[in-house]
Scaffold this motif. Sequence first.
Motif, PDB file in Angstrom:
ATOM      1  N   PRO A 113      80.189  43.123  99.420  1.00  0.00           N
ATOM      2  CA  PRO A 113      79.767  44.537  98.664  1.00  0.00           C
ATOM      3  C   PRO A 113      80.016  45.500  99.884  1.00  0.00           C
ATOM      4  CG  PRO A 113      77.876  42.885  99.298  1.00  0.00           C
ATOM      5  CD  PRO A 113      78.430  42.169 100.196  1.00  0.00           C
ATOM      6  N   THR A 114      80.429  46.226  99.589  1.00  0.00           N
ATOM      7  CA  THR A 114      79.992  47.772 100.371  1.00  0.00           C
ATOM      8  C   THR A 114      79.136  48.976  99.177  1.00  0.00           C
ATOM      9  OG1 THR A 114      82.261  47.668 101.297  1.00  0.00           O
ATOM     10  CG2 THR A 114      81.537  49.712 101.377  1.00  0.00           C
ATOM     11  N   VAL A 115      78.231  49.204  99.826  1.00  0.00           N
ATOM     12  CA  VAL A 115      76.981  49.894  98.877  1.00  0.00           C
ATOM     13  C   VAL A 115      77.091  51.567  99.517  1.00  0.00           C
ATOM     14  CG1 VAL A 115      75.108  50.191  98.455  1.00  0.00           C
ATOM     15  CG2 VAL A 115      75.410  48.024  98.905  1.00  0.00           C
ATOM     16  N   PHE A 116      76.931  52.139  98.423  1.00  0.00           N
ATOM     17  CA  PHE A 116      77.454  53.940  98.926  1.00  0.00           C
ATOM     18  C   PHE A 116      75.439  54.693  98.247  1.00  0.00           C
ATOM     19  CE2 PHE A 116      81.695  52.805  98.955  1.00  0.00           C
ATOM     20  CZ  PHE A 116      81.868  54.018  99.526  1.00  0.00           C
ATOM     21  N   ILE A 117      74.652  54.592  99.072  1.00  0.00           N
ATOM     22  CA  ILE A 117      73.918  55.507  98.649  1.00  0.00           C
ATOM     23  C   ILE A 117      73.666  56.855  98.809  1.00  0.00           C
ATOM     24  CG2 ILE A 117      71.141  55.832  98.912  1.00  0.00           C
ATOM     25  CD1 ILE A 117      70.704  52.608  99.809  1.00  0.00           C
ATOM     26  N   ASN A 118      73.113  57.739  97.974  1.00  0.00           N
ATOM     27  CA  ASN A 118      74.263  58.948  98.133  1.00  0.00           C
ATOM     28  C   ASN A 118      75.811  58.701  98.785  1.00  0.00           C
ATOM     29  OD1 ASN A 118      72.311  59.252  96.073  1.00  0.00           O
ATOM     30  ND2 ASN A 118      70.844  60.773  97.822  1.00  0.00           N
ATOM     31  N   ASP A 119      76.440  58.422  98.882  1.00  0.00           N
ATOM     32  CA  ASP A 119      77.389  58.645  99.887  1.00  0.00           C
ATOM     33  C   ASP A 119      77.573  58.875 100.881  1.00  0.00           C
ATOM     34  OD1 ASP A 119      79.704  59.280  97.512  1.00  0.00           O
ATOM     35  OD2 ASP A 119      79.033  61.891  97.935  1.00  0.00           O
ATOM     36  N   LYS A 120      76.359  57.612 101.609  1.00  0.00           N
ATOM     37  CA  LYS A 120      76.794  57.299 103.642  1.00  0.00           C
ATOM     38  C   LYS A 120      77.078  56.280 103.159  1.00  0.00           C
ATOM     39  CE  LYS A 120      73.407  56.368 107.149  1.00  0.00           C
ATOM     40  NZ  LYS A 120      74.644  55.392 107.749  1.00  0.00           N
ATOM     41  N   GLU A 121      77.457  55.211 103.335  1.00  0.00           N
ATOM     42  CA  GLU A 121      78.198  53.995 103.479  1.00  0.00           C
ATOM     43  C   GLU A 121      77.473  53.210 103.698  1.00  0.00           C
ATOM     44  OE1 GLU A 121      82.276  51.871 104.141  1.00  0.00           O
ATOM     45  OE2 GLU A 121      82.777  53.368 103.971  1.00  0.00           O
ATOM     46  N   TYR A 122      76.957  51.501 103.385  1.00  0.00           N
ATOM     47  CA  TYR A 122      76.244  50.630 103.941  1.00  0.00           C
ATOM     48  C   TYR A 122      77.509  49.345 103.965  1.00  0.00           C
ATOM     49  CZ  TYR A 122      72.479  53.651 104.272  1.00  0.00           C
ATOM     50  OH  TYR A 122      71.923  54.571 104.556  1.00  0.00           O
ATOM     51  N   GLN A 123      77.682  48.269 105.025  1.00  0.00           N
ATOM     52  CA  GLN A 123      77.912  47.006 104.970  1.00  0.00           C
ATOM     53  C   GLN A 123      76.852  46.057 104.823  1.00  0.00           C
ATOM     54  OE1 GLN A 123      81.126  46.423 104.837  1.00  0.00           O
ATOM     55  NE2 GLN A 123      81.384  48.598 105.330  1.00  0.00           N
ATOM     56  N   TYR A 124      76.674  45.490 102.797  1.00  0.00           N
ATOM     57  CA  TYR A 124      75.447  44.470 103.023  1.00  0.00           C
ATOM     58  C   TYR A 124      76.372  42.915 103.357  1.00  0.00           C
ATOM     59  CZ  TYR A 124      72.656  41.384 100.717  1.00  0.00           C
ATOM     60  OH  TYR A 124      71.673  40.576 100.936  1.00  0.00           O
ATOM     61  N   PRO A 125      75.705  41.841 104.447  1.00  0.00           N
ATOM     62  CA  PRO A 125      74.061  42.169 104.790  1.00  0.00           C
ATOM     63  C   PRO A 125      74.495  43.121 106.255  1.00  0.00           C
ATOM     64  CG  PRO A 125      75.076  39.846 104.901  1.00  0.00           C
ATOM     65  CD  PRO A 125      76.766  40.255 104.638  1.00  0.00           C
ATOM     66  N   MET A 133      73.964  66.341  94.959  1.00  0.00           N
ATOM     67  CA  MET A 133      74.804  65.487  95.237  1.00  0.00           C
ATOM     68  C   MET A 133      76.733  66.527  94.692  1.00  0.00           C
ATOM     69  SD  MET A 133      75.499  61.205  95.025  1.00  0.00           S
ATOM     70  CE  MET A 133      77.121  60.873  95.864  1.00  0.00           C
ATOM     71  N   ALA A 134      77.198  66.218  96.022  1.00  0.00           N
ATOM     72  CA  ALA A 134      78.498  66.985  95.626  1.00  0.00           C
ATOM     73  C   ALA A 134      79.687  66.519  94.296  1.00  0.00           C
ATOM     74  CB  ALA A 134      79.266  67.621  96.887  1.00  0.00           C
ATOM     75  N   ASN A 135      79.697  65.276  94.905  1.00  0.00           N
ATOM     76  CA  ASN A 135      80.871  64.627  94.538  1.00  0.00           C
ATOM     77  C   ASN A 135      80.714  64.021  92.923  1.00  0.00           C
ATOM     78  OD1 ASN A 135      82.004  64.945  96.550  1.00  0.00           O
ATOM     79  ND2 ASN A 135      82.253  63.016  97.155  1.00  0.00           N
ATOM     80  N   GLN A 136      81.521  64.341  91.546  1.00  0.00           N
ATOM     81  CA  GLN A 136      81.624  63.515  90.591  1.00  0.00           C
ATOM     82  C   GLN A 136      81.693  62.016  91.129  1.00  0.00           C
ATOM     83  OE1 GLN A 136      80.260  65.152  87.921  1.00  0.00           O
ATOM     84  NE2 GLN A 136      80.077  62.814  87.142  1.00  0.00           N
ATOM     85  N   ILE A 137      80.514  61.995  90.385  1.00  0.00           N
ATOM     86  CA  ILE A 137      81.256  59.970  90.065  1.00  0.00           C
ATOM     87  C   ILE A 137      81.806  58.844  89.790  1.00  0.00           C
ATOM     88  CG2 ILE A 137      79.954  57.323  90.861  1.00  0.00           C
ATOM     89  CD1 ILE A 137      77.762  58.742  91.838  1.00  0.00           C
ATOM     90  N   GLU A 138      82.836  58.677  89.938  1.00  0.00           N
ATOM     91  CA  GLU A 138      84.418  57.983  89.184  1.00  0.00           C
ATOM     92  C   GLU A 138      83.214  56.846  88.500  1.00  0.00           C
ATOM     93  OE1 GLU A 138      88.018  57.237  91.408  1.00  0.00           O
ATOM     94  OE2 GLU A 138      86.858  58.339  92.510  1.00  0.00           O
ATOM     95  N   ASN A 139      83.966  55.759  87.212  1.00  0.00           N
ATOM     96  CA  ASN A 139      84.126  54.322  87.302  1.00  0.00           C
ATOM     97  C   ASN A 139      82.782  54.000  87.310  1.00  0.00           C
ATOM     98  OD1 ASN A 139      86.880  54.036  87.483  1.00  0.00           O
ATOM     99  ND2 ASN A 139      86.765  53.710  89.786  1.00  0.00           N
ATOM    100  N   THR A 140      82.034  55.370  86.233  1.00  0.00           N
ATOM    101  CA  THR A 140      80.294  54.105  86.149  1.00  0.00           C
ATOM    102  C   THR A 140      80.320  54.044  84.453  1.00  0.00           C
ATOM    103  OG1 THR A 140      80.559  56.900  84.918  1.00  0.00           O
ATOM    104  CG2 THR A 140      79.721  56.830  86.673  1.00  0.00           C
ATOM    105  N   GLN A 141      81.122  52.823  84.277  1.00  0.00           N
ATOM    106  CA  GLN A 141      81.416  52.090  82.949  1.00  0.00           C
ATOM    107  C   GLN A 141      80.052  51.255  83.074  1.00  0.00           C
ATOM    108  OE1 GLN A 141      83.988  52.214  84.926  1.00  0.00           O
ATOM    109  NE2 GLN A 141      86.131  52.710  84.078  1.00  0.00           N
ATOM    110  N   LEU A 142      79.726  50.984  84.186  1.00  0.00           N
ATOM    111  CA  LEU A 142      78.428  49.560  84.720  1.00  0.00           C
ATOM    112  C   LEU A 142      77.254  50.848  85.379  1.00  0.00           C
ATOM    113  CD1 LEU A 142      79.998  46.752  84.831  1.00  0.00           C
ATOM    114  CD2 LEU A 142      79.019  47.438  83.007  1.00  0.00           C
ATOM    115  N   SER A 143      76.492  51.855  84.851  1.00  0.00           N
ATOM    116  CA  SER A 143      75.124  52.676  85.279  1.00  0.00           C
ATOM    117  C   SER A 143      74.616  52.484  84.183  1.00  0.00           C
ATOM    118  CB  SER A 143      76.238  53.609  85.146  1.00  0.00           C
ATOM    119  OG  SER A 143      75.133  55.046  85.211  1.00  0.00           O
TER     120      SER A 143
END
Length: 177
Positions: free
Chosen positions: A142-154, A1-11
């Motif tokens: 919610p917008t979900v990213f799984i390894n940077d690929k975006e999914y719109q829930y539901p 995974m290339a990008n550094q994930i930001e805002n990981t306070q709740l990880s």
Amino acid sequence: MANQIENTQLSFGQKDATVKIEVFLNLTCPYCATFYGVAEEVLKDYLDNGQVEFIVKHYDKPREMLLNGTLINLFLDYQNPSRTKEILKELFATQGQWDQLNNQDIKKLLAKQYQLKEEPQNTEISLNVTAEAIRRNVKMVPTVFINDKEYQYPTELSAEELKTTIEAELEKSVFTS
């Protein structure tokens, strides 16, 4: 995974996990409540096995319906992620009981039931998450990213699809490592 994930306070889970799941959500959004419940159920084993890192980003999106979630976010204790995760779970489960309360009643509920107080650093965390959401073109929660690929829930991600996507990502990593 290339990008550094930001805002990981709740990880939650392992920082070096193969699969990174990021979710932009808001506590007042009913779809977010549903997704959070699905994630809690589907991700448990993956988190326990160190295969997934789950990063929750409370998006204080400026929409009237989401304002109570924004207020609550000011009180979350980002210094204690595991307790905050439990509080999120409970607040999502009881959303219908508090989502129409006024500001003062929400503050009382947070103080009395969870011993939370306003956390001054949360404004900056909120602004950082908002800036990230704008940069990443997150339009809804919610917008979900799984390894940077975006999914719109539901629409794009049921519990089964979440599990299938995680399995596919784990399998990919076996071949690339």
